[in-house]
Design an enzyme around this catalytic site. Structure first.
Site, PDB file in Angstrom:
ATOM      1  N   ASN A   9       0.880  -1.171   0.000  1.00 19.46           N
ATOM      2  CA  ASN A   9       0.000   0.000   0.000  1.00 19.46           C
ATOM      3  C   ASN A   9       0.915   1.217   0.000  1.00 19.46           C
ATOM      4  O   ASN A   9       1.487   1.567   1.028  1.00 19.46           O
ATOM      5  CB  ASN A   9      -0.895  -0.014   1.250  1.00 19.46           C
ATOM      6  CG  ASN A   9      -1.760   1.228   1.346  1.00 19.46           C
ATOM      7  OD1 ASN A   9      -1.777   2.057   0.425  1.00 19.46           O
ATOM      8  ND2 ASN A   9      -2.463   1.379   2.453  1.00 19.46           N
ATOM      9  N   GLU A  99      -6.904   4.797   7.830  1.00 22.78           N
ATOM     10  CA  GLU A  99      -6.654   6.208   7.481  1.00 22.78           C
ATOM     11  C   GLU A  99      -7.854   6.807   6.760  1.00 22.78           C
ATOM     12  O   GLU A  99      -8.187   7.976   6.943  1.00 22.78           O
ATOM     13  CB  GLU A  99      -5.365   6.305   6.640  1.00 22.78           C
ATOM     14  CG  GLU A  99      -4.132   6.044   7.499  1.00 22.78           C
ATOM     15  CD  GLU A  99      -2.942   5.472   6.760  1.00 22.78           C
ATOM     16  OE1 GLU A  99      -2.904   5.527   5.515  1.00 22.78           O
ATOM     17  OE2 GLU A  99      -2.034   4.955   7.445  1.00 22.78           O
ATOM     18  N   GLU A 169      -5.335  -4.685  10.490  1.00 23.25           N
ATOM     19  CA  GLU A 169      -4.276  -3.706  10.713  1.00 23.25           C
ATOM     20  C   GLU A 169      -4.566  -2.929  11.997  1.00 23.25           C
ATOM     21  O   GLU A 169      -5.360  -1.976  11.976  1.00 23.25           O
ATOM     22  CB  GLU A 169      -4.212  -2.711   9.551  1.00 23.25           C
ATOM     23  CG  GLU A 169      -3.931  -3.342   8.207  1.00 23.25           C
ATOM     24  CD  GLU A 169      -3.341  -2.345   7.235  1.00 23.25           C
ATOM     25  OE1 GLU A 169      -2.262  -2.623   6.721  1.00 23.25           O
ATOM     26  OE2 GLU A 169      -3.948  -1.278   7.007  1.00 23.25           O
ATOM     27  N   GLY A 175       2.650   2.361  10.737  1.00 23.27           N
ATOM     28  CA  GLY A 175       3.609   3.445  10.561  1.00 23.27           C
ATOM     29  C   GLY A 175       4.332   3.843  11.831  1.00 23.27           C
ATOM     30  O   GLY A 175       5.005   4.868  11.881  1.00 23.27           O
TER      31      GLY A 175
HETATM   32  P1  13P Z   1       3.105   0.410   7.610  1.00 25.24           P
HETATM   33  O1  13P Z   1       3.584  -0.907   7.038  1.00 25.24           O
HETATM   34  O2  13P Z   1       3.866   1.585   7.101  1.00 25.24           O
HETATM   35  O3  13P Z   1       3.004   0.342   9.103  1.00 25.24           O
HETATM   36  O4  13P Z   1       1.607   0.604   7.065  1.00 25.24           O
HETATM   37  C1  13P Z   1       0.712  -0.428   7.166  1.00 25.24           C
HETATM   38  C2  13P Z   1      -0.493  -0.077   6.403  1.00 25.24           C
HETATM   39  O5  13P Z   1      -1.251   0.806   6.784  1.00 25.24           O
HETATM   40  C3  13P Z   1      -0.752  -0.791   5.145  1.00 25.24           C
HETATM   41  O6  13P Z   1      -2.024  -0.549   4.684  1.00 25.24           O
END
Ligand code: 13P
Length: 252
Positions: A9, A99, A169, A175
């Site tokens: 992503n 998000e 997630e 992140g």
């Molecule tokens: P990260 O791998 O940067 O933590 O993001 C995960 C994510 O939101 C994938 O959709």
């Protein structure tokens, strides 16, 4: 056998030129060294999809949009419909990302419209769920995720549900560099699979690919992917570097 999937992503990163270059690099590495039994997906910005579809071997690499409109078409300035996404050659669409839920107010009602339109247009939804830190802290994550699923994809018919890929997630792991522990991830994915079995039966539960996402990287992927209920990953930051992404693809 359910599919193993590693999906990137890219979020709101890369210019068109950078994105095409990244896609080409992933394509070349996967062609040479990628584990043959892993489905690879690149979730790119809308603006990049057509070019990325042209830049990769689409028999090997699938392309995903990161969103689609909740309406089929019409006067919705700035929106991109599921039919438009499909017409680019994309096969997948990421829906319900935390998000989008948090920053763009996507509710279960909105997500139900998006999932329905994605399915009508032959796209495979990669449907995200997951709890915030406070929910985990209160140890109510199972109820929270169950409600997210009950209100959305668990309202689908069995035939439609079979077309869904789920990504768990936890928001506190996205992140942040703090991944869920292997036990936390396995426990939640086993819980989700149990819910699917209750709702749609064991056979469909066994066939549903459930991914983990949240600070998944080349280092922690082997242990995560070794868990019986973790069928791959939805990868943010680490999908922006072709070598890191390849290492995750080869982490099984
Ligand atoms: P990260 O791998 O940067 O933590 O993001 C995960 C994510 O939101 C994938 O959709």
């Amino acid at each position: 056998m359910r599919k193993k999937i590693v999906a990137g992503n890219w979020k709101c990163n890369t210019t068109l030129q950078e994105g095409v270059q990244l896609a080409k690099s992933v394509n070349d590495l996967v062609a040479k060294e990628g584990a043959a039994d892993v489905v690879v997906v690149l979730g790119t910005p809308f603006t990049h999809i057509t070019s990325v579809v042209s830049a990769v071997d689409t028999n090997r690499i699938g392309v995903a949009a990161q969103n689609c409109a909740a309406e089929a078409k019409g006067a919705f300035t700035g929106e991109v419909s599921a039919a438009m996404v499909k017409s680019t050659g994309a096969e997948y669409v990421i829906l319900g990302h935390s998000e989008r839920r948090e920053y763009y107010g996507e509710t279960s009602a909105i997500l139900n419209k998006k999932v329905a339109l994605a399915l009508e247009n032959g796209l495979t939804p990669i449907y995200c769920c997951g709890e915030a830190f406070e929910v985990r802290n209160a140890n109510t994550q199972n109820d929270f995720v169950k409600t997210q699923l009950d209100e959305t994809i668990f309202t689908l018919s069995a035939d439609d549900f079979k077309k869904i890929v789920i990504a768990y997630e936890p928001i506190w792991a996205i992140g942040t560099g703090v991944t869920a522990s292997t036990e936390q991830a396995q426990e939640m994915l086993a819980f989700i699979r149990g819910l699917i079995a209750e709702k749609y039966g064991k056979e469909i539960a066994e066939e549903t690919s459930i991914l983990y996402g949240g600070s998944c990287n080349a280092k922690n992927a082997p242990e995560l992917f070794a868990q019986p209920d973790i069928d791959g990953g939805l990868i943010g930051g680490a999908s922006l570097k072709a070598e890191d992404f390849l290492a995750i693809i080869n982490a099984y």
